[in-house]
Motif scaffolding. Sequence first.
Motif, PDB file in Angstrom:
ATOM      1  N   LEU A  85      78.517  39.744  38.316  1.00 37.96           N
ATOM      2  CA  LEU A  85      78.867  41.157  38.440  1.00 37.96           C
ATOM      3  C   LEU A  85      78.361  41.763  39.742  1.00 37.96           C
ATOM      4  O   LEU A  85      78.688  42.897  40.073  1.00 37.96           O
ATOM      5  CB  LEU A  85      78.309  41.947  37.245  1.00 37.96           C
ATOM      6  CG  LEU A  85      78.869  41.550  35.872  1.00 37.96           C
ATOM      7  CD1 LEU A  85      78.213  42.384  34.773  1.00 37.96           C
ATOM      8  CD2 LEU A  85      80.379  41.722  35.839  1.00 37.96           C
ATOM      9  N   PHE A  86      77.540  41.007  40.490  1.00 33.55           N
ATOM     10  CA  PHE A  86      77.029  41.521  41.757  1.00 33.55           C
ATOM     11  C   PHE A  86      78.165  41.594  42.784  1.00 33.55           C
ATOM     12  O   PHE A  86      79.040  40.730  42.824  1.00 33.55           O
ATOM     13  CB  PHE A  86      75.919  40.632  42.312  1.00 33.55           C
ATOM     14  CG  PHE A  86      74.669  40.609  41.479  1.00 33.55           C
ATOM     15  CD1 PHE A  86      74.296  41.691  40.711  1.00 33.55           C
ATOM     16  CD2 PHE A  86      73.854  39.483  41.484  1.00 33.55           C
ATOM     17  CE1 PHE A  86      73.141  41.670  39.950  1.00 33.55           C
ATOM     18  CE2 PHE A  86      72.690  39.446  40.734  1.00 33.55           C
ATOM     19  CZ  PHE A  86      72.326  40.543  39.963  1.00 33.55           C
ATOM     20  N   THR A  87      78.114  42.617  43.622  1.00 35.99           N
ATOM     21  CA  THR A  87      79.096  42.743  44.708  1.00 35.99           C
ATOM     22  C   THR A  87      78.430  42.667  46.078  1.00 35.99           C
ATOM     23  O   THR A  87      79.108  42.685  47.099  1.00 35.99           O
ATOM     24  CB  THR A  87      79.850  44.076  44.601  1.00 35.99           C
ATOM     25  OG1 THR A  87      78.908  45.160  44.641  1.00 35.99           O
ATOM     26  CG2 THR A  87      80.657  44.148  43.317  1.00 35.99           C
ATOM     27  N   ASN A  88      77.091  42.568  46.080  1.00 37.35           N
ATOM     28  CA  ASN A  88      76.359  42.533  47.351  1.00 37.35           C
ATOM     29  C   ASN A  88      75.390  41.362  47.402  1.00 37.35           C
ATOM     30  O   ASN A  88      74.321  41.439  48.001  1.00 37.35           O
ATOM     31  CB  ASN A  88      75.627  43.861  47.580  1.00 37.35           C
ATOM     32  CG  ASN A  88      75.145  44.015  49.012  1.00 37.35           C
ATOM     33  OD1 ASN A  88      75.697  43.404  49.925  1.00 37.35           O
ATOM     34  ND2 ASN A  88      74.106  44.816  49.211  1.00 37.35           N
ATOM     35  N   GLY A  89      75.762  40.289  46.723  1.00 39.63           N
ATOM     36  CA  GLY A  89      74.994  39.051  46.807  1.00 39.63           C
ATOM     37  C   GLY A  89      73.543  39.160  46.398  1.00 39.63           C
ATOM     38  O   GLY A  89      73.188  39.837  45.424  1.00 39.63           O
ATOM     39  N   SER A  90      72.679  38.528  47.192  1.00 42.90           N
ATOM     40  CA  SER A  90      71.264  38.420  46.835  1.00 42.90           C
ATOM     41  C   SER A  90      70.540  39.756  46.885  1.00 42.90           C
ATOM     42  O   SER A  90      69.495  39.914  46.237  1.00 42.90           O
ATOM     43  CB  SER A  90      70.578  37.412  47.752  1.00 42.90           C
ATOM     44  OG  SER A  90      70.732  37.780  49.111  1.00 42.90           O
ATOM     45  N   ALA A  91      71.062  40.728  47.639  1.00 45.24           N
ATOM     46  CA  ALA A  91      70.394  42.038  47.690  1.00 45.24           C
ATOM     47  C   ALA A  91      70.326  42.663  46.306  1.00 45.24           C
ATOM     48  O   ALA A  91      69.284  43.194  45.894  1.00 45.24           O
ATOM     49  CB  ALA A  91      71.131  42.961  48.661  1.00 45.24           C
ATOM     50  N   GLU A  92      71.406  42.581  45.556  1.00 48.30           N
ATOM     51  CA  GLU A  92      71.416  43.118  44.188  1.00 48.30           C
ATOM     52  C   GLU A  92      70.552  42.271  43.260  1.00 48.30           C
ATOM     53  O   GLU A  92      69.931  42.793  42.332  1.00 48.30           O
ATOM     54  CB  GLU A  92      72.844  43.189  43.676  1.00 48.30           C
ATOM     55  CG  GLU A  92      73.667  44.299  44.301  1.00 48.30           C
ATOM     56  CD  GLU A  92      75.077  44.326  43.757  1.00 48.30           C
ATOM     57  OE1 GLU A  92      75.315  45.037  42.770  1.00 48.30           O
ATOM     58  OE2 GLU A  92      75.935  43.619  44.319  1.00 48.30           O
ATOM     59  N   LEU A  93      70.545  40.967  43.501  1.00 50.28           N
ATOM     60  CA  LEU A  93      69.687  40.079  42.709  1.00 50.28           C
ATOM     61  C   LEU A  93      68.232  40.505  42.837  1.00 50.28           C
ATOM     62  O   LEU A  93      67.512  40.630  41.839  1.00 50.28           O
ATOM     63  CB  LEU A  93      69.864  38.632  43.178  1.00 50.28           C
ATOM     64  CG  LEU A  93      68.842  37.601  42.686  1.00 50.28           C
ATOM     65  CD1 LEU A  93      68.943  37.430  41.186  1.00 50.28           C
ATOM     66  CD2 LEU A  93      69.049  36.265  43.391  1.00 50.28           C
ATOM     67  N   PHE A  94      67.780  40.750  44.060  1.00 47.92           N
ATOM     68  CA  PHE A  94      66.391  41.148  44.278  1.00 47.92           C
ATOM     69  C   PHE A  94      66.105  42.522  43.667  1.00 47.92           C
ATOM     70  O   PHE A  94      65.029  42.750  43.116  1.00 47.92           O
ATOM     71  CB  PHE A  94      66.071  41.157  45.777  1.00 47.92           C
ATOM     72  CG  PHE A  94      66.133  39.803  46.412  1.00 47.92           C
ATOM     73  CD1 PHE A  94      65.836  38.656  45.696  1.00 47.92           C
ATOM     74  CD2 PHE A  94      66.516  39.663  47.742  1.00 47.92           C
ATOM     75  CE1 PHE A  94      65.896  37.411  46.274  1.00 47.92           C
ATOM     76  CE2 PHE A  94      66.574  38.413  48.338  1.00 47.92           C
ATOM     77  CZ  PHE A  94      66.262  37.282  47.605  1.00 47.92           C
ATOM     78  N   ASP A  95      67.065  43.439  43.771  1.00 51.93           N
ATOM     79  CA  ASP A  95      66.886  44.759  43.164  1.00 51.93           C
ATOM     80  C   ASP A  95      66.726  44.636  41.652  1.00 51.93           C
ATOM     81  O   ASP A  95      65.838  45.253  41.053  1.00 51.93           O
ATOM     82  CB  ASP A  95      68.080  45.670  43.481  1.00 51.93           C
ATOM     83  CG  ASP A  95      68.068  46.175  44.919  1.00 51.93           C
ATOM     84  OD1 ASP A  95      67.014  46.057  45.566  1.00 51.93           O
ATOM     85  OD2 ASP A  95      69.108  46.670  45.384  1.00 51.93           O
ATOM     86  N   CYS A  96      67.595  43.834  41.039  1.00 54.32           N
ATOM     87  CA  CYS A  96      67.539  43.640  39.586  1.00 54.32           C
ATOM     88  C   CYS A  96      66.203  43.039  39.162  1.00 54.32           C
ATOM     89  O   CYS A  96      65.609  43.447  38.167  1.00 54.32           O
ATOM     90  CB  CYS A  96      68.677  42.728  39.134  1.00 54.32           C
ATOM     91  SG  CYS A  96      70.120  43.594  38.532  1.00 54.32           S
TER      92      CYS A  96
END
Length: 252
Positions: A64-75
């Motif tokens: 469901l991420f649209t901005n790759g690893s940046a969203e992963l780190f935020d989550c």
Amino acid sequence: MSTATLRERLIVTIASLLDGARHVAVGASSPIPAAAAMLLRAQQEAAKQAPVRLSILGSVKHNLFTNGSAELFDCAGQGRIDAFFLGGGQIDGQGNINLVGLGDYPQTSVRWPGSFGSAYLYFTVPKVILFREEHSPRVFVNKVDFISAPGVSDPQVYRKGGPYALLTGMALFMFEPQRARFRLLHIHPGHTLAEVKAATGFDFDIDAQWSQTPDPAPAVLALLRGRVLSELHETYPDFAQQLTKEITAYAD
């Protein structure tokens, strides 16, 4: 004789380790962890349970991420990822991993891709499963040459994440944070305790009830070879084809 290939056994074992997770994230180039997360979801849906959320980097359908690893780190920083996977060119008995290279940094004789966000995720994700198919003294060392991410921290250091288990092509170890040591739980068929000891460059505890890794149930293998293998083609077509060939050859 078991009806499961080694890689199928690894996938099923990881799926069992993910039990209880609500959101599983899988990094790039991780087909076996990805298959395991898909298998867990398939099992839950077959049992009419609320399915785990998957975030598989590199996938369109299962991310469901649209901005790759940046969203992963935020989550991860927000406490919204329950499980992740890390490996390493070297892993030692305290759960330290090395993703940088061999030798004294920065004069490393062999250079690897780098630590990236491994230390951050090791501290923020509650259940980190270490995974390497290769089980040899060059990977599992007494002390890593460089600590990309530490397995344990001083008591005054806040961290809610860390190593939960270590799965290899030979065995499954669980990590004991209070002792900062791995505990051998299962050995895969075809290997012995003596082999595991000889291939591991660090000391580890042995569970009093250690056993051979359980064989996957027929229903689980059916899900893996059907729905999961089909889903895996979207992100990892080459691996899915290779696994299909392994299954066919093993059956013959």
